[in-house]
Design a protein around this motif. Structure first.
Motif, short mmCIF file in Angstrom:
data_model
loop_
_atom_site.label_atom_id
_atom_site.label_comp_id
_atom_site.label_asym_id
_atom_site.label_seq_id
_atom_site.Cartn_x
_atom_site.Cartn_y
_atom_site.Cartn_z
N UNK A 106 0.75 -1.13 0.10
CA UNK A 106 -0.02 -0.07 0.12
C UNK A 106 0.98 1.27 0.04
N UNK A 107 1.84 1.21 0.84
CA UNK A 107 2.80 2.46 0.78
C UNK A 107 3.69 2.47 -0.44
N UNK A 108 4.00 1.39 -1.25
CA UNK A 108 4.55 1.48 -2.43
C UNK A 108 3.70 2.40 -3.40
N UNK A 109 2.52 1.90 -3.47
CA UNK A 109 1.53 2.44 -4.29
C UNK A 109 1.21 3.91 -4.38
N UNK A 110 1.12 4.23 -2.68
CA UNK A 110 0.75 5.70 -2.55
C UNK A 110 2.10 6.50 -2.89
#
Length: 600
Positions: A97-101
């Motif tokens: 999720x953090x990689x995507x954000x």
């Protein structure tokens, strides 16, 4: 209204937290509630203490099998509430999720450590803050809460108020692009779609583009209430007139008609994934995630993969399986679905790139894009493309400054016009040499010689100082001082004019014209140049012959016969008949039923 995506964790902690904040159930499916797992996007909203407008939450799935659904939810949303459970800590899904954000460039958010009644939250908080600090979100404010007991919820509401209060003001006058994240039918109303309106304003009755067709907005809702209009930022539901449920779905976009370019070939810059200082090797096939859309794409690097680390090594061309409405500056991400990893964030640089046909074209293209930052810039776009349709330039999101030259719906880079003027002068000179009897280069041929799509663009070229030696007349372009005739033809015409000066109506016969070298093409050129006047088949006189004839015929009694006219003109029947017919066509003479003539 403000919109926040809840992301970061796989279990039911996010949904419990949203439910505690809003009093609403974000998990729409019975299976989600039974399994304690968010499977699809959930939606809820509330009004925070001291806030002037409500805040809406898009609750995204956390499980790795539902990453596409998660990206559809966070793609259009400007801020995130990143949730980590105290009893689980940082998990692999948190990383994805953090990689995507980070790839999407999300910079505003709030860390929430939930389930704090089950474990000491400080360890999970500190670990999460360390991960977040390495991303575009940076060092976020953190709140520890328990959705089950209500502990910390007041602090969370205050922190959320501060978060949404600090978000940039939306542009409510911007062109609309609403990414659809849900589509369903309502009995008696028809098809309804929902999405996050990030910019612009939508009104009941508006026409919006859905792919290649235009659809009408029959009704609007926001947060369960009918509204008109709805302004960004907002969660909005649109009731569309005449659209079947099978014609629209997640990943589609509703846009302001004529203001967005849909393209399936785009040039982009790909940044390295979070935690990597250099770009990764991209597989040939990737998924492009933008807004709520996920589209398969084929990758073509625009420079060698072993080139030194630079902007060029991160510039690639993507060929999309289906076209999308994009603009330079849009942010998206590339993902390798097979390896379950984010490959990097994407900045769109060009949505109408030139074809790469020649050897070395890809590397040259990378060099052209090296300084591009994706920000819409009309001057830079024109300098790069040289010529564009005005509507296409506006559809790129660029504001056209005053003074940019344009005609017939096209705009031109002013720096390109001097070069076009030089090319036009050369093309006219070449045509004059090859076709000396022509009255000039036809405008259509001139436009083709300059690779211009519209002959009226030649007006801009002719206005350049470098084209001052040219003149346009009769749909042709010729040298201003050349007179339009080669020397040999001009000399022969001068001889004919000298003979006519002594005998104005003694039109030379065919053998005399042939002796002088004046055949059909030469005579046609002389007529186009205005040096001779053709009054009938094979009859050529001086251009002022009609005026001289009227002056002589005016002394005759009216009406007069052909014989009387022939004698007054001092010519033969061969000349008198076509000359009187010519005067009649001009409206300067007429012939009655008895065959007599009169001046008008």
């Amino acid at each position: 209204m403000r919109v926040v995506a809840t992301a970061g964790h796989v279990d039911h902690g996010k949904s419990t937290l949203v439910r505690a904040l809003t009093g609403m159930e974000p998990d729409r499916w019975a299976e989600e509630r039974r399994r304690g797992m968010t499977i699809d996007l959930g939606f809820a909203w509330t009004t925070l203490p001291g806030a002037d407008e409500p805040v809406a939450f898009v609750d995204v799935p956390g499980h790795e099998r539902f990453v596409t659904q998660m990206l559809a939810g966070v793609g259009p949303v400007p801020a995130t509430m990143f949730v980590v459970a105290a009893d689980s800590g940082w998990m692999p899904q948190s990383t994805e999720h953090l990689d995507a954000l980070d790839a999407l460039g999300v910079r505003d958010g709030l860390l929430v450590v939930t389930r704090s009644d089950l474990a000491d939250p400080e360890l999970a908080r500190d670990e999460a803050l360390e991960h977040l600090g390495e991303s575009s979100l940076g060092r976020l404010p953190a709140v520890c809460v328990s959705g089950a007991t209500g502990s910390g919820l007041d602090d969370l509401r205050s922190a959320l108020s501060a978060l949404v209060g600090g978000l940039p003001a939306p542009d409510v006058d911007a062109d609309v692009r609403l990414w659809v994240d849900r589509a369903f039918t309502v009995r008696g109303a028809g098809t309804v779609v929902t999405g996050t309106l990030g910019a612009g304003t939508i009104r009941v009755g508006d026409e919006l583009a859905l792919g290649s067709r235009t659809v009408s907005v029959r009704g609007l809702q926001a947060l369960g209430e009918s509204v008109d209009p709805v302004r960004a930022v907002a969660r909005v539901a649109l009731n569309l007139r005449g659209v079947g449920l099978d014609e629209v779905g997640r990943g589609d976009a509703l846009t302001t008609p004529g203001r967005w370019l849909r393209g399936d070939v785009i040039d982009v810059r790909v940044g390295p994934p979070r935690g990597r200082g250099e770009p990764v090797d991209l597989p040939r096939q990737v998924m492009l995630h933008v807004g709520s859309a996920a589209v398969a794409a084929r990758v073509r690097p625009l420079s060698r993969s072993d080139a030194p680390d630079s902007d060029e090594t991160r510039t690639v061309r993507l060929t999309l399986r289906e076209p999308l409405p994009l603009r330079p500056g849009d942010h998206a991400l590339l993902r390798d679905p097979g390896a379950h990893r984010v490959l990097g964030g994407v900045t769109v640089l060009d949505v109408r790139p030139p074809a790469l046909r020649r050897r070395g074209a890809a590397k040259a293209r990378a060099g052209e894009l090296a300084a591009a930052d994706g920000a819409p810039d009309a001057v830079a776009e024109l300098a790069r493309r040289r010529l564009m349709r005005r509507d296409d330039l506006v559809a790129l999101g660029a504001s056209i400054p005053d003074g940019v030259p344009g005609v017939a719906g096209w705009v031109v880079d002013p720096g390109w016009l001097p070069s076009l003027a030089d090319r036009l002068v050369a093309a006219v000179a070449r045509h004059t040499e090859e076709q000396p009897l022509d009255a000039g280069l036809p405008a259509k041929a001139a436009a083709q010689a300059l690779d211009l799509p519209e002959p009226r663009l030649l007006d801009l070229v002719l206005a350049e100082p470098g084209a001052s030696s040219l003149v346009a007349a009769g749909g042709r372009i010729r040298p201003r001082e050349a007179g339009g005739l080669p020397d040999a033809v001009r000399s022969a015409v001068a001889t004919v004019r000298s003979d006519l000066a002594a005998d104005p109506f003694g039109a030379p016969e065919a053998h005399r014209l042939a002796e002088l070298g004046l055949r059909t093409r030469e005579l046609g050129a002389a007529v186009k140049a205005g040096a001779l006047l053709r009054v009938g088949d094979g009859i050529y006189l001086a251009p002022d012959a009609p005026d001289a004839a009227v002056a002589r015929l005016a002394d005759l009694p009216s009406p007069f016969t052909l014989s009387e006219a022939r004698q007054a003109l001092g010519t033969t029947r061969r000349v008198a008949v076509p000359l009187l017919e010519y005067l009649a066509r001009q409206g300067r003479a007429r012939r009655d039923d008895e065959g007599r003539h009169a001046l008008r």
